[in-house]
Write a protein that holds these residues in place. Structure first.
Motif, mmCIF file in Angstrom:
data_model
loop_
_atom_site.group_PDB
_atom_site.id
_atom_site.type_symbol
_atom_site.label_atom_id
_atom_site.label_comp_id
_atom_site.label_asym_id
_atom_site.label_seq_id
_atom_site.Cartn_x
_atom_site.Cartn_y
_atom_site.Cartn_z
ATOM 1 N N ALA A 75 0.830 -1.197 0.000
ATOM 2 C CA ALA A 75 0.000 0.000 0.000
ATOM 3 C C ALA A 75 0.869 1.253 0.000
ATOM 4 C CB ALA A 75 -0.917 -0.002 1.219
ATOM 5 N N CYS A 127 -4.828 -2.255 2.899
ATOM 6 C CA CYS A 127 -5.520 -2.958 1.828
ATOM 7 C C CYS A 127 -5.529 -4.438 2.149
ATOM 8 C CB CYS A 127 -4.891 -2.677 0.470
ATOM 9 S SG CYS A 127 -3.206 -3.236 0.273
ATOM 10 N N CYS A 145 -2.790 0.142 -3.930
ATOM 11 C CA CYS A 145 -2.428 -1.154 -3.355
ATOM 12 C C CYS A 145 -2.015 -2.066 -4.503
ATOM 13 C CB CYS A 145 -3.599 -1.758 -2.591
ATOM 14 S SG CYS A 145 -3.262 -3.408 -1.925
ATOM 15 N N TRP A 186 -10.318 -2.100 1.298
ATOM 16 C CA TRP A 186 -9.577 -1.190 2.161
ATOM 17 C C TRP A 186 -10.234 -1.151 3.527
ATOM 18 C CZ3 TRP A 186 -5.019 1.091 0.964
ATOM 19 C CH2 TRP A 186 -4.652 1.149 -0.378
#
Length: 125
Positions: A5, A95, A21, A35
């Motif tokens: 990320a 993420c 990500c 997320w």
């Protein structure tokens, strides 16, 4: 699957950031990318999720209309565009990648077979 990320930072109220990500490794089993965020002293919450095709999305009520999730399958990358940021958006954003469908992620809040390392977002007033 490894997730990287990036894109966090410090922004003023009303500003924007785009988180990325990047996924690497075998994505064959991954159905949902998402997320989460975790503010200091709080639990990790699901913010947004996107299906494998990118055609279905989910947003937490607190971010609807302000955040947009998208997925570039060719690049194995998921983005979270965050607009009109508020101080309550301050958190570490993670993420996740899950082998279950988006509907199950939303119901179970367990869309994290794999985690990225987190990127910090600070919204200053």
């Amino acid at each position: 699957v490894q997730l990287q990320a990036s894109g966090g930072g410090v922004v003023q109220v009303g500003g924007s950031l785009r988180l990325s990500c990047k996924a690497s490794g075998s994505m064959f089993s991954i159905k949902t990318m998402d997320w989460y965020r975790q503010a200091p002293g709080k639990v990790r919450d699901l913010v947004s999720a996107v299906s494998r095709s990118g055609g279905r999305t989910y947003y937490a009520e607190s971010v609807k209309g302000r955040f947009t999730i998208s997925r570039d399958s060719a690049k194995n990358t998921v983005y979270l565009q965050m607009n009109s940021l508020k101080p309550e958006d301050t958190a570490v954003y993670y993420c996740g990648a899950a082998g279950i469908a988006l509907d199950l992620v939303v119901v179970t809040l367990q869309g994290y077979d794999y985690w990225g390392q987190g990127t910090e977002v600070t919204v200053s007033s």
